[in-house]
Design a protein around this motif. Structure first.
Motif, short mmCIF file in Angstrom:
data_model
loop_
_atom_site.label_atom_id
_atom_site.label_comp_id
_atom_site.label_asym_id
_atom_site.label_seq_id
_atom_site.Cartn_x
_atom_site.Cartn_y
_atom_site.Cartn_z
N GLY A 103 3.02 0.60 -0.67
CA GLY A 103 3.61 0.44 -1.92
C GLY A 103 2.34 0.09 -2.84
O GLY A 103 2.35 0.40 -4.00
N TRP A 104 1.42 -0.56 -2.23
CA TRP A 104 0.27 -1.23 -3.00
C TRP A 104 -0.85 -0.31 -2.94
O TRP A 104 -1.74 -0.57 -3.90
N ALA A 105 -0.95 0.78 -2.24
CA ALA A 105 -2.06 1.58 -1.96
C ALA A 105 -2.56 2.25 -3.48
O ALA A 105 -3.91 2.23 -3.54
N ALA A 106 -1.75 2.66 -4.20
CA ALA A 106 -2.33 3.39 -5.33
C ALA A 106 -3.24 2.40 -6.23
O ALA A 106 -4.20 2.84 -6.66
N THR A 107 -2.39 1.43 -6.70
CA THR A 107 -3.21 0.54 -7.60
C THR A 107 -4.44 -0.30 -7.02
O THR A 107 -5.24 -0.53 -7.62
N LEU A 108 -4.28 -0.68 -5.57
CA LEU A 108 -5.59 -1.15 -4.96
C LEU A 108 -6.40 -0.04 -5.05
O LEU A 108 -7.77 -0.57 -5.27
N ARG A 109 -6.30 1.08 -4.75
CA ARG A 109 -7.32 2.20 -4.71
C ARG A 109 -7.92 2.03 -6.08
O ARG A 109 -9.10 2.26 -6.27
N ALA A 110 -7.13 2.24 -7.18
CA ALA A 110 -7.50 2.57 -8.56
C ALA A 110 -8.21 1.27 -9.23
O ALA A 110 -9.13 1.66 -9.92
N ALA A 111 -7.57 0.12 -8.89
CA ALA A 111 -7.90 -1.04 -9.72
C ALA A 111 -8.27 -2.26 -9.05
O ALA A 111 -8.77 -3.24 -9.27
N GLY A 112 -8.15 -2.19 -7.71
CA GLY A 112 -8.30 -3.27 -6.80
C GLY A 112 -7.27 -4.22 -6.99
O GLY A 112 -7.38 -5.68 -6.43
N ALA A 114 -0.20 -12.15 -0.70
CA ALA A 114 -1.95 -12.39 -1.01
C ALA A 114 -2.55 -12.33 0.30
O ALA A 114 -3.54 -11.85 0.20
N ASP A 115 -2.04 -13.03 1.35
CA ASP A 115 -2.71 -12.86 2.78
C ASP A 115 -2.97 -11.47 3.02
O ASP A 115 -4.10 -10.88 3.58
N GLN A 116 -1.88 -10.63 2.96
CA GLN A 116 -1.97 -9.13 3.48
C GLN A 116 -3.02 -8.54 2.49
O GLN A 116 -3.65 -7.67 3.16
N ILE A 117 -2.97 -8.59 1.12
CA ILE A 117 -3.75 -8.08 0.30
C ILE A 117 -5.37 -8.20 0.72
O ILE A 117 -5.92 -7.53 0.74
N ALA A 118 -5.55 -9.66 1.01
CA ALA A 118 -6.90 -9.93 1.48
C ALA A 118 -7.19 -9.23 2.66
O ALA A 118 -8.51 -8.85 2.76
N ALA A 139 -7.59 4.36 5.80
CA ALA A 139 -7.89 5.48 4.63
C ALA A 139 -7.13 5.42 3.57
O ALA A 139 -7.47 5.71 2.27
N LEU A 140 -5.88 4.96 3.64
CA LEU A 140 -4.92 4.67 2.36
C LEU A 140 -5.54 3.87 1.33
O LEU A 140 -5.04 4.08 0.25
N PHE A 141 -6.20 3.12 1.69
CA PHE A 141 -6.76 1.85 0.84
C PHE A 141 -8.23 1.84 0.29
O PHE A 141 -8.95 1.08 -0.14
N GLN A 142 -8.90 3.11 0.91
CA GLN A 142 -10.33 3.31 0.62
C GLN A 142 -10.60 4.24 -0.50
O GLN A 142 -9.85 5.17 -0.57
N GLY A 143 -11.50 4.16 -1.15
CA GLY A 143 -11.65 5.12 -2.29
C GLY A 143 -11.12 5.08 -3.41
O GLY A 143 -10.02 4.13 -3.61
N LYS A 144 -11.22 5.82 -4.52
CA LYS A 144 -10.39 5.60 -5.68
C LYS A 144 -9.44 6.82 -5.64
O LYS A 144 -9.48 7.60 -4.97
#
Ligand SMILES: NC(=O)c1ccc[n+]([C@@H]2O[C@H](COP(=O)([O-])OP(=O)(O)OC[C@H]3O[C@@H](n4cnc5c(N)ncnc54)[C@H](OP(=O)(O)O)[C@@H]3O)[C@@H](O)[C@H]2O)c1
Length: 308
Positions: free
Chosen positions: A163-172, A220-224, A300-305
């Motif tokens: 559920g975090w993948a889209a905004t992490l890819r787009a905006a970190g 925050a740990d998971q995001i790191a 792959a879900l978290f890489q690229g824009k």
């Protein structure tokens, strides 16, 4: 191993035993956990049946898998799905899940199913907010059939990080309301391995397994960890509960489910740090998979824009 059994080797798990003529039913087979269970059972040579309300997927569409089409509200399809089944995995979800567990359980009883394994949730025995209460009700309805049962009560899934993948890819950045709650999130492959063990081995009747991953991690740990695996600097942004609920509804979640989710999140925040249990290593004979492993499996879900 008892004579007349097939062997299912889960790699690092002990060999499992299943009677060759028995049919195993997997409900929720298109979903996160059900699809993994079908995949594992299909490799064993077991007779598998699935109950689906939508067309199959490549994981399901194989010769060893018999498909019955229908929803849990379709009495005829549910009865057909249970006929000749020895053991069944119930995966139900959402506000109607207890009613669906009850309907599936009643049909299993009528059909002579011997053993029901239910995917439940950590804390279902205590109830509390909506989601554990729904599962407690579902467990009770299944237990009332008098059939052998195994209740799998996992903590939060590592795969919720999708559920975090889209905004992490787009905006970190990833947004949530978990605050400092530290959860021993569990890899869905470990849930599937435990489900397969419960479905195919002896010794699991009458048990409830509170299964978790190996270490408590905050959001925050998971995001790191996701950032380390993706090779980017990711940031977790905590939002207030109203903003979180609005985000869930904007993302397509029904209001009742969004309310249930925020009440669960509030309970997790109040609990603070949830200790891991030792059941995955005890049941599978190997360590529980880590969140980092999940992140690597899904890098792959978290890489690229994000796609435009
Ligand atoms: N996420 C977590 O952190 C967490 C933690 C602990 C426990 N749980 C529990 O785990 C369960 C969800 O497992 P999951 O992630 O594998 O779920 P999922 O990916 O959402 O899959 C659920 C499956 O159930 C099927 N289904 C739902 N209602 C149905 C109906 N009325 N008739 C027929 N099929 C129906 C869905 O069918 P379609 O494919 O047609 O939609 C789907 O295949 C829930 O009970 C949840 O409370 C979740």
């Amino acid at each position: 191993m008892a004579p007349g059994t097939l062997t299912l080797d889960l790699g690092t798990s002990p060999d499992l035993e299943i009677a060759p003529m028995s049919t195993l039913l997997v409900t929720g087979a298109r979903g996160n956990i059900g699809s993994r269970v079908v995949d594992r059972l299909a490799k064993s040579g077991a007779r598998i049946r699935v109950l689906l309300r939508q067309p199959g997927t490549p994981a399901i569409d194989r010769p060893s898998v018999e498909i019955i089409r229908g929803s849990y509200d379709d009495t005829a399809a549910v009865s057909a799905a249970m006929a000749g089944v020895s053991r069944a995995l119930f995966i139900t979800a959402g506000p109607e899940l207890a009613r669906h567990d009850g309907a599936l359980g009643a049909a299993a009883k009528s059909a002579g199913v011997e053993h029901i394994v239910k995917l439940s949730v950590l804390g279902a025995d205590r109830g509390g907010s909506e989601i554990p209460s729904w599962h407690r009700d579902g467990e009770q309805r299944i237990a009332a059939t008098g059939l052998a049962t195994t209740f799998l009560r996992p903590g939060s899934f590592a795969s919720n990080a999708r559920g975090w993948a889209a905004t992490l890819r787009a905006a970190g950045k990833a947004f949530g309301a978990l605050g400092a709650a530290a959860l021993p999130v569990i890899h869905p492959d470990d849930i599937a391995d435990v489900a397969v063990a419960a479905l195919t081995q002896s010794g699991h009747a009458g048990k409830a397994y509170e299964i978790t991953g190996p270490e408590p991690l905050t959001a925050a740990d998971q995001i790191a960890i996701l950032g380390e695996v993706a090779g980017r600097r990711f940031e977790y942004v905590n939002v207030d509960d109203d903003t979180a609920v609005r985000g869930m509804i904007d993302g397509g979640m029904p209001r009742a489910m969004a309310d249930a989710m925020i009440h669960l999140i509030q309970a997790l925040r109040a609990a603070g740090r949830l200790p891991p249990t030792e059941l995955v290593p005890q049941l599978l004979g190997r360590p529980a998979r880590t969140f980092r492993q999940w992140a690597i499996d899904n890098a792959a879900l978290f890489q690229g824009k994000a796609a435009p």
